[in-house]
Scaffold this active site. Structure first.
Site, PDB file in Angstrom:
ATOM      1  N   SER A 353       0.827  -1.194   0.000  1.00  0.00           N
ATOM      2  CA  SER A 353       0.000   0.000   0.000  1.00  0.00           C
ATOM      3  C   SER A 353       0.876   1.265   0.000  1.00  0.00           C
ATOM      4  O   SER A 353       1.838   1.357  -0.745  1.00  0.00           O
ATOM      5  CB  SER A 353      -0.973  -0.045   1.182  1.00  0.00           C
ATOM      6  OG  SER A 353      -2.017   0.874   1.026  1.00  0.00           O
ATOM      7  N   ASP A 467      -5.672  -3.358  -3.049  1.00  0.00           N
ATOM      8  CA  ASP A 467      -4.690  -2.951  -2.040  1.00  0.00           C
ATOM      9  C   ASP A 467      -4.033  -4.147  -1.343  1.00  0.00           C
ATOM     10  O   ASP A 467      -4.708  -5.076  -0.885  1.00  0.00           O
ATOM     11  CB  ASP A 467      -5.395  -2.086  -0.993  1.00  0.00           C
ATOM     12  CG  ASP A 467      -4.434  -1.242  -0.187  1.00  0.00           C
ATOM     13  OD1 ASP A 467      -3.454  -1.796   0.343  1.00  0.00           O
ATOM     14  OD2 ASP A 467      -4.675  -0.022  -0.081  1.00  0.00           O
TER      15      ASP A 467
END
Length: 597
Positions: A353, A467
């Site tokens: 991320s 993500d």
């Protein structure tokens, strides 16, 4: 594979030569010997495969074995070496049922060189430990140590023999090897360089002796169909293919030879740069041609690049792993500043991320000032997730994020970066995390920050990527697979953010929310989606695999506080300073070459 029964023979001297059994009385060794068989395992052959029934324990008499497991994406991952004198298969032997049923092996073991292995059946080993219970205690200690070291570095499991292969006659292998040897010597390590003139036609015992007397052995060979090339690659724990950055590799690059290191993908590419050359091929082309798994860059003969390669060779490289955490990940920038102030080298870098975004800045070779300028421009000065839309697959169009990633990372490929880099995303198609090690940097970053429902997912080869924080927010296990050295981790994971219940009682429609709050404020669904995507995050996951851990104090900073840059960076800096002040001598040893240089 040759197997020779030793039943009826007194093999006590052979068993006593195994350090593990050296103190056992002769009667116990003779009892075990009646159930012993002697294996000759040729290089590349399997001693046993994952899932096979474990009905014996093995001891390596000579040569070297390697343990392998299958990763979540199906790749064969190397766990570590098993060297002469060590037991093999002991964990499965002791994990059978109460009715003496045998458990399956949890990993596969292959011979990395021509090896001799002694097999003692379960019955024979039971006789041995009944006669000498201390052996069972020793074996239990070995099992406990291996369990504690699972995923951690171990000097015994490190590669010791590296074969440097030149793809061009213009590459001075001796000079490169001597430079590496000098860098290793600054770390207090003894290396032996063996070329064709010295090593060709030598028996296995010659190389075994070199390993015993030196910390590392470097074999050097020109690529080609020669007896020395075949021998040097057959003896290698790991092969480094040295190529010129201004050349294009043939594909396949290697002749068809029998080399366990080649067959098991224990190969890296080292691209040599002169500083003015024109790149002729992408690093991924070199990986495809050689069967390699990692790419290193070597520019100046002496200096940082050489020291990094030497640390990698010695198992003393430093990997920096950065967790996801939205705006909280700004703290990683302070961590990096503290590491650089202490002259702590960073040899590998990666994350998930927003942590992967900061890691990419480091891998690009940007200075502290450059990282700050770009992160401020890309994320702080205006909300990167501000282009809201009526949701179909996401709340945000993603145009702003795409534009900013392209502006700052351009057409850079992961293989071109100064440091080996990875980013982790989540594959919703197969329910596993995906490791990005190739392709455009901006594409990998776009996938790893695609929080479900907030940003549109990335579709690659019919897989839907979102993500990385969803499945692996602090991917220390990926860093451990990438290199065999130490890991410094910065983790800003926190328990999922609380939600304001009042926001979900009789909520207005989209246009009602915009009328009251404007387009600049994120509607409650943003927090709801972030909470849903990260609700299963274990705040302690991965921390036990880290050698030095930074935990910045970020109590007042939330995932979407994009303007909280200064406070987050300072918190990261302070956490890193404190952690480095308490760093073990092990880490100080790992940085010896950088300090000496």
């Amino acid at each position: 594979m040759g197997m020779f029964s030793l039943m009826g023979l007194d093999i006590s001297p052979t068993l006593k030569s195994i350090p593990f059994l050296k103190d056992a009385p002769g009667r116990a060794l003779r009892a075990a010997g009646r159930e012993a068989k002697w294996f000759s395992v040729p290089a590349g052959a399997a001693l046993f495969e994952k899932g096979e029934t474990a009905d014996a324990i093995y001891f390596v008499l000579s040569g070297s074995l390697g343990a392998f497991r299958h990763s979540v994406d199906g790749r064969m991952e190397f766990i570590g070496h098993i060297r002469a004198g060590e037991p093999v298969g002991e964990m499965a032997l002791f994990s059978g049922g109460a009715d003496n049923t045998n458990a399956p092996h949890s990993s596969s073991v292959y011979a990395l060189r021509d090896s001799e292995v002694l097999r003692i059946s379960r019955i024979g080993f039971d006789r041995l430990i009944k006669a000498e219970p201390e052996i069972l205690e020793r074996l239990i200690r070995v099992i406990l140590v291996r369990l504690r070291q699972a995923g951690r570095r171990s000097a015994r499991s490190e590669p010791k023999v590296f074969t440097l292969v030149a793809t061009s006659p213009t590459i001075d292998l001796k000079l490169r090897a001597r430079t590496l040897k000098t860098s290793l010597a600054r770390m207090g390590l003894r290396a032996r360089i063996i070329d064709e003139a010295e090593g060709d036609d030598k028996p296995t015992a010659f190389f075994d002796e070199c390993e015993r007397e030196h910390d590392l052995v470097i074999l050097i060979s020109q690529i080609g169909d020669s007896s020395w090339f075949r021998l040097s690659t057959r003896q290698a724990d790991r092969i480094w293919v040295l190529g010129r950055a201004d050349a294009r590799p043939s594909n396949p690059l290697m002749p068809e030879i029998h080399s366990p290191a080649l067959a098991l993908k224990l190969v890296d590419v080292v691209l040599l740069h002169q500083g003015t050359e024109r790149k002729a091929a992408r690093p991924s082309e070199w990986l495809d041609a050689s069967g390699g798994v990692r790419v290193f860059h070597w520019s100046k003969l002496e200096g940082d690049c050489c020291d990094r390669l030497a640390r990698t060779m010695a198992g003393r490289s430093i990997g920096l792993c950065l967790s996801g955490g939205g705006a909280r990940a700004y703290a990683h920038i302070g961590v990096i500043r503290a590491l650089r102030e202490r002259n702590m080298p960073i040899d590998f870098v990666g994350g998930a991320s927003m942590g992967a975004v900061v890691a990419a800045c480091v891998a690009m070779g940007w200075s502290d000032d450059e990282i700050e300028r770009r992160i401020r421009k890309g994320f702080v000065e205006s909300n990167p997730l501000g282009d809201y839309q009526l949701p179909v697959v996401s709340m945000v169009k993603g145009h702003r994020v795409n534009a900013r990633l392209k502006e700052h990372f351009g057409s850079a490929e992961i293989g071109d970066l100064e440091l080996p880099f990875f980013a982790v995303s989540t594959n919703l198609t197969d329910g596993a995390y995906h490791v990005h090690r190739r392709g455009l940097v901006r594409d990998a970053l776009r996938a790893t920050i695609a929080l479900p429902g907030i940003l549109p997912p990335v579709v690659r080869n019919k897989s839907i990527l979102v993500d990385g924080a969803v499945l692996n927010n602090f991917p220390v296990n990926v860093m451990r697979d990438l290199h065999r050295g130490y890991i410094i981790g910065s983790d800003v994971t926190r328990a999922p953010e609380g939600l304001n219940a009042e926001d979900f009682v009789n909520p207005p429609g989209f246009f009602g929310w915009v009328t009251r709050r404007g387009f600049g404020a994120a509607p409650p669904i943003a927090g709801l989606l972030m909470r849903s995507a990260t609700v299963k995050n274990d705040t302690n996951e991965g921390r036990d695999l880290v050698d030095v851990l930074m935990l910045p104090e970020l109590a007042d900073i939330e995932l979407r506080d994009w303007e909280a840059y200064d406070n987050a960076v300072e918190a990261g800096y302070q956490a890193a300073v404190e952690a480095l002040d308490n760093a073990t001598p092990l880490i100080e040893t790992a940085t010896a070459s950088a300090v000496a240089a």
